[in-house]
Design a protein around this motif. Structure first.
Motif, PDB file in Angstrom:
ATOM      1  N   ILE A   1       0.973  -1.224  -0.224  1.00  0.00           N
ATOM      2  CA  ILE A   1      -0.062  -0.239   0.255  1.00  0.00           C
ATOM      3  C   ILE A   1       0.942   1.307   0.029  1.00  0.00           C
ATOM      4  O   ILE A   1       0.452   2.176  -0.796  1.00  0.00           O
ATOM      5  N   GLY A   2       2.019   1.258   0.948  1.00  0.00           N
ATOM      6  CA  GLY A   2       2.941   2.129   0.839  1.00  0.00           C
ATOM      7  C   GLY A   2       3.537   2.597  -0.499  1.00  0.00           C
ATOM      8  O   GLY A   2       3.641   3.589  -1.124  1.00  0.00           O
ATOM      9  N   GLN A   3       4.001   1.224  -1.247  1.00  0.00           N
ATOM     10  CA  GLN A   3       4.642   1.515  -2.446  1.00  0.00           C
ATOM     11  C   GLN A   3       3.782   2.110  -3.660  1.00  0.00           C
ATOM     12  O   GLN A   3       4.133   2.842  -4.469  1.00  0.00           O
ATOM     13  N   LEU A   4       2.373   1.910  -3.449  1.00  0.00           N
ATOM     14  CA  LEU A   4       1.525   2.369  -4.399  1.00  0.00           C
ATOM     15  C   LEU A   4       0.850   3.869  -4.015  1.00  0.00           C
ATOM     16  O   LEU A   4      -0.135   4.182  -4.778  1.00  0.00           O
ATOM     17  N   GLU A   5       1.416   4.246  -2.746  1.00  0.00           N
ATOM     18  CA  GLU A   5       0.945   5.429  -2.490  1.00  0.00           C
ATOM     19  C   GLU A   5      -0.593   5.415  -2.182  1.00  0.00           C
ATOM     20  O   GLU A   5      -1.320   6.378  -2.595  1.00  0.00           O
TER      21      GLU A   5
END
Lengths: 412, 267
Positions: free
Chosen positions: A131-135
């Motif tokens: 989720i963090g990587q995909l903003e």
């Protein structure tokens, strides 16, 4: 049609036909998809691209013909073998197919919860990382209907990649996205494909953006395969049906950058060579390589990187477009074309370009705010073109010429 | 000659209809068996079953109580004015209780659940089908029957008998309000007649019916939603709307037909 000897065939369509009532959607299709590559299926709307993709994963069965997976006919596989095959796949649907009663987190976590024996904590960590990587951290606990279309796409991408699949099928992954997010999705696909080494099949009609990340391209038109090969082979294809098809789909301007498309640039190059053969002035050819795109992406993410690219390409266009044409050659290279009299004239024009870039940047950015400022490293060179060389030859020669380094501040 | 041919045409139409019905019934039976098998396959989906029990059972409670209360009151009123003509108003408790326990309890409970939960099951699954959510489960190698349908079957098998029991009790209280509190029948006689006339076979018969109705309602409603995309009359939102209508109509008809068949066996 060419074959790629370096990768083994992964999926082979042999004489596959599919009809819906009396309408033939696929007519004796023969196509090979190779392991570890990005294969793009292009075609106009409604020609059966998604139907083709659904045959790969078994959502549809062919009326005639055979589909081989790693050399084995899918139709003759027993239930266990099919299940084993399916576990290697992941599918990203055109309209996302997100579960509207589940939150963003739950949607991405679903395949792990249902198909693995991972603990809740492990699943939470892994999903939160993605989720963090995909903003998507801000919308983690929202439902799909509460977020934008672009975000929904990223959630679907996250769900498709969460199980680290070996083969990912993307059904028009950029439908309804703006140019920045469209290129960000392609950039993400290319990045994760390299990182996780999965094979990808993308159905798209985003030409030429999708070509920058594709290893192979197949065109479906009128229920048959019109072309199969690499993007370079497609570009060199002289068959009128293929060029007509590409011209029909391709825009004149690159949506993300506002630069000329590759096809448009090639037309200008042909005109320039023709003029030169007729006794006109020579032309100069510029090559600019954006060196550190990956490290910038790591710092700012895919979407911000696309914004930076769009902004800087626009600047190249403003400075250079007055004199000639600029286009994207591939993911991180720009090519430029301008009339000039000799090499000295070309070098002078190149220097003027570099000076103007640095001047505009200093006006635009002002003082750099300390160490947080990022720099886009650009290697650029200029050569004098001739009347015979094609685009690839010019790029190779310019790559071997004297390179100038420029660092451009790229704080958004 | 023409008459003979038109006769054959009629046979053809009837034959086609018959075959279509056979095919649908076969499909429904297989659908039910798959759904049932999913309940017992490992790992058990306890959380989902509880969620569905809450949706089908708890959320239907208020409407069941309301309908049961007024059904019991109407039975009390009608029963009283009929029985009083024969001077046997003391049998009102037995009349109300037996009508509710044997027939009205399971049947009206099923019909109320069809209206409240069955239609939404068909619509929910239909929307999941047309928005490719069911295909997405398939591509993730998650069995859609087990993931979506089995918890609904389990929840219905738990909820229907419990709601039927509540319907029966509240209905008897409704009859008490009308007969005893409003029309002045002796309270002791009302309950004595219930106790003396209702036998265990009546109660178990009502529960057998409720279990059969649970299976029919969930199978028909989910089947209509699950195969929304196969409908020839309409696609997309229209398909979902048709599926929901069919789910409600077919379920109600199936409940009433099954009620007659079961009653004829149980009596």
């Amino acid at each position: 049609m060419t074959e790629n000897p370096t990768s083994p065939p992964l999926i082979e369509f042999q004489g596959v036909t599919k009809r819906f009532d009396t309408r033939t959607i696929l007519n004796r299709i023969d196509l090979t998809i190779y392991e570890g590559q990005i294969t793009t299926i292009i075609g106009k709307s409604g020609v059966g691209k998604s139907v083709f993709l659904k045959h790969i994963i078994g959502l549809l069965e062919p009326d005639e013909g055979t589909i081989l997976f790693k050399g084995r006919p899918v139709a003759s596989m027993n239930k266990a073998a099919r299940r084993e095959m399916k576990q290697e796949f992941s599918y990203m649907f055109q309209h996302n197919a997100l579960f509207d009663s589940l939150t963003v987190f739950e949607n991405i976590a679903l395949p792990l919860q249902e198909k693995t024996r991972m603990s809740r904590e492990e699943i939470r960590e892994r999903v939160d990382l993605r989720i963090g990587q995909l903003e998507l951290s801000d919308v983690r606990d929202k439902f799909p209907t509460q977020i934008s279309g672009g975000m929904q796409k990223r959630v679907a991408l996250g769900r498709a990649l969460i199980t680290d699949p070996k083969i990912v099928l993307f059904d028009e992954p950029t439908t309804g996205l703006d140019p920045i997010r469209k290129n960000a999705v392609f950039s993400m696909i290319a990045h994760y494909q390299k990182e996780f080494e999965f094979s990808a099949v993308i159905v798209s009609h985003d030409i030429p953006d999708v070509f920058y990340i594709s290893d192979r391209v197949a065109i479906i038109d009128d229920a048959v395969i019109l072309f199969e090969g690499t993007p370079v082979e497609l570009e060199r294809a002289t068959s009128p049906s293929i060029t007509q098809f590409i011209d029909g789909l391709e825009r004149l301007k690159d949506e993300l950058t506002g630069l000329d498309t590759r096809q448009q640039f090639l037309r200008k190059l042909r005109e320039q060579r023709h003029l030169m053969r007729q006794g006109g002035d020579p032309y100069c050819f510029f090559l600019a390589t954006l060196v550190n795109l990956d490290s910038i992406r790591k710092s700012v993410g895919h979407i911000a990187l696309q914004r930076i690219l769009a902004g800087h390409a626009g600047m190249f266009q403003q400075i250079f477009g007055d004199a000639g044409n600029v286009a994207r050659y591939d993911r991180n290279r720009l090519v430029g074309l301008a009339p000039c009299t000799d090499l000295e004239d070309a070098i002078r024009l190149h220097q003027k370009l570099l000076d103007e870039i640095s001047e505009r940047q200093s006006i635009k950015m002002g003082k750099c705010p300390g160490d947080s400022c990022l720099y886009l490293e650009v290697l650029s060179s200029v050569i004098l073109g001739d009347s015979r060389e094609g685009l690839d030859d010019l790029v190779t020669r310019a790559g071997q010429a004297e390179q100038h380094v420029a660092s451009i501040k790229c704080v958004e | 000659m023409n008459n003979i041919l038109s006769g054959f045409g009629l046979f053809q139409v009837l034959g086609n209809r018959f075959l279509t019905v056979q095919k649908e019934l076969g499909g429904l039976a297989i659908f039910f068996l798959h759904g049932l098998a999913g309940i017992f396959s490992f790992p058990f989906q306890l959380r989902k079953i509880l969620q569905q029990t809450y949706f089908i059972g708890v959320k239907s409670l208020s409407i069941i109580v309301l309908v049961a209360l007024f059904t019991g009151m109407v039975l009390g009123l009608q029963g009283y004015y009929t029985l009083v003509k024969f001077g046997s108003e003391g049998l009102l408790g037995a009349a109300v209780a037996l009508s509710l326990i044997r027939e009205l309890g399971p049947t009206l409970t099923a019909i109320m659940i069809i209206g409240r939960a069955g239609s939404s099951m068909a619509a929910e699954i239909g929307i999941m089908r047309i928005s490719e959510q069911i295909d997405a489960l398939d591509t993730m190698d998650i069995n859609p029957m087990r993931y979506l349908i089995s918890p609904k079957f389990a929840a219905a098998l738990i909820s229907f008998p419990l709601l039927t029991a509540i319907f029966d009790v509240v209905g008897i209280i409704g009859g008490y309000i009308a007969g005893v509190l409003l029309l002045g029948i002796n309270s002791g006689i009302y309950f004595y007649r219930i106790e003396s006339s209702v036998e265990m076979v009546d109660v178990s018969g009502g529960f057998y019916k409720s279990i059969v109705f649970a299976v029919l309602v969930v199978a028909i409603c989910c089947y209509q939603g699950y195969f929304t995309h196969m409908r020839k009359e309409g696609f997309g939102a229209k398909g979902v709307s048709l599926a929901t209508t069919s789910a409600v109509v077919f379920s109600c008809v199936a409940v009433l037909v099954a009620d007659y068949v079961l009653t004829s066996f149980l009596l």
